[in-house]
Motif scaffolding. Sequence first.
Motif, PDB file in Angstrom:
ATOM      1  N   UNK A 269     -37.890  38.077-135.340  1.00  0.00           N
ATOM      2  CA  UNK A 269     -36.706  38.078-134.463  1.00  0.00           C
ATOM      3  C   UNK A 269     -35.636  37.150-135.005  1.00  0.00           C
ATOM      4  N   UNK A 270     -36.071  36.025-135.598  1.00  0.00           N
ATOM      5  CA  UNK A 270     -35.111  35.025-136.064  1.00  0.00           C
ATOM      6  C   UNK A 270     -34.780  35.147-137.544  1.00  0.00           C
ATOM      7  N   UNK A 271     -35.669  35.728-138.341  1.00  0.00           N
ATOM      8  CA  UNK A 271     -35.448  35.793-139.778  1.00  0.00           C
ATOM      9  C   UNK A 271     -35.243  37.198-140.312  1.00  0.00           C
ATOM     10  N   UNK A 272     -35.630  38.198-139.532  1.00  0.00           N
ATOM     11  CA  UNK A 272     -35.604  39.549-140.047  1.00  0.00           C
ATOM     12  C   UNK A 272     -36.931  39.879-140.711  1.00  0.00           C
ATOM     13  N   UNK A 273     -36.975  40.874-141.594  1.00  0.00           N
ATOM     14  CA  UNK A 273     -38.247  41.266-142.246  1.00  0.00           C
ATOM     15  C   UNK A 273     -38.870  40.094-143.000  1.00  0.00           C
ATOM     16  N   UNK A 274     -40.180  39.946-142.856  1.00  0.00           N
ATOM     17  CA  UNK A 274     -40.894  38.864-143.522  1.00  0.00           C
ATOM     18  C   UNK A 274     -42.147  39.421-144.181  1.00  0.00           C
ATOM     19  N   UNK A 275     -42.709  38.647-145.132  1.00  0.00           N
ATOM     20  CA  UNK A 275     -43.924  39.087-145.809  1.00  0.00           C
ATOM     21  C   UNK A 275     -44.922  37.946-145.878  1.00  0.00           C
TER      22      UNK A 275
END
Length: 275
Positions: A269-275
């Motif tokens: 929600x705060x960073x966008x796509x993550x891995x």
Amino acid sequence: MYISAQRLRHMQQVQDLLDQLQPTASAEVICVPGSQEPEGTVIVFTGSFNPPTIAHLALLKQAQQYAKDVQGPVHVYAAFSKRTVDKEGVERPLLLDKVILLQDILSKRLPAVGILLFNRGLYVEQAQAIRQAFPKVKRVLFLMGFDKIVQIFDPHYYEDRDASLEALFSMAELFVVPRGNAGEDDLARLLQQPENQRFACYVTSRPFAAAYRDISATQVRQGGSHYEHETPREVRYFIQRLRPYAPPVKRLDGSERDVYQEHVAYVKQHLGPVC
């Protein structure tokens, strides 16, 4: 699930670096901010650190002692890969969380140890990436347990094993420490095999305390009270707070709550796509 604005900014910085690394691209490496840029001799300990254990920390600390036997400036690094050989099935926690967690631990306990991020999992690819990205590096030493050296000499991982090993040892050397019951004698037997003899001069056995040889991150992920004695405090807090290795919690009404997935949703929600 609250994460401070300062923490989120740091997480975004690390995620931006991870986004730059594409496993399908040619070999690449990035030095995590706060780590000294590699030069001279580098000792690199690549692992999944899922989670970091006291054995990981002991080996990194021991690497600093190994460095005293090497002439010139020596820098020690823990390293992650976006493509880790034989680890692709381990999905939790996020690579982002693993990097941040290890960085937190090292900053307090081994501040001289840096972190590198690779896009590829084979040591020959990682050696190539270091040589290309950091021209001031004169010597590359990979630090590993005996189980990894067995993997390196296994033809299963190569289209042309000998050509790949020749490429690896043209750029790097290996420090090997005992793992479980496998020690110096087992390494000597491996290197004495006819197909391995010509590479033996690039492999050096190094000591490692017996107390750490059987500690396994896999066992920590599987749970049990023993993990409290095999992980640093930061890892215990991470596991207890976010439950990355635990099944969903069943509520009284029959529904389930996955605490770690809630954390991932908050981060996205705060960073966008993550891995």
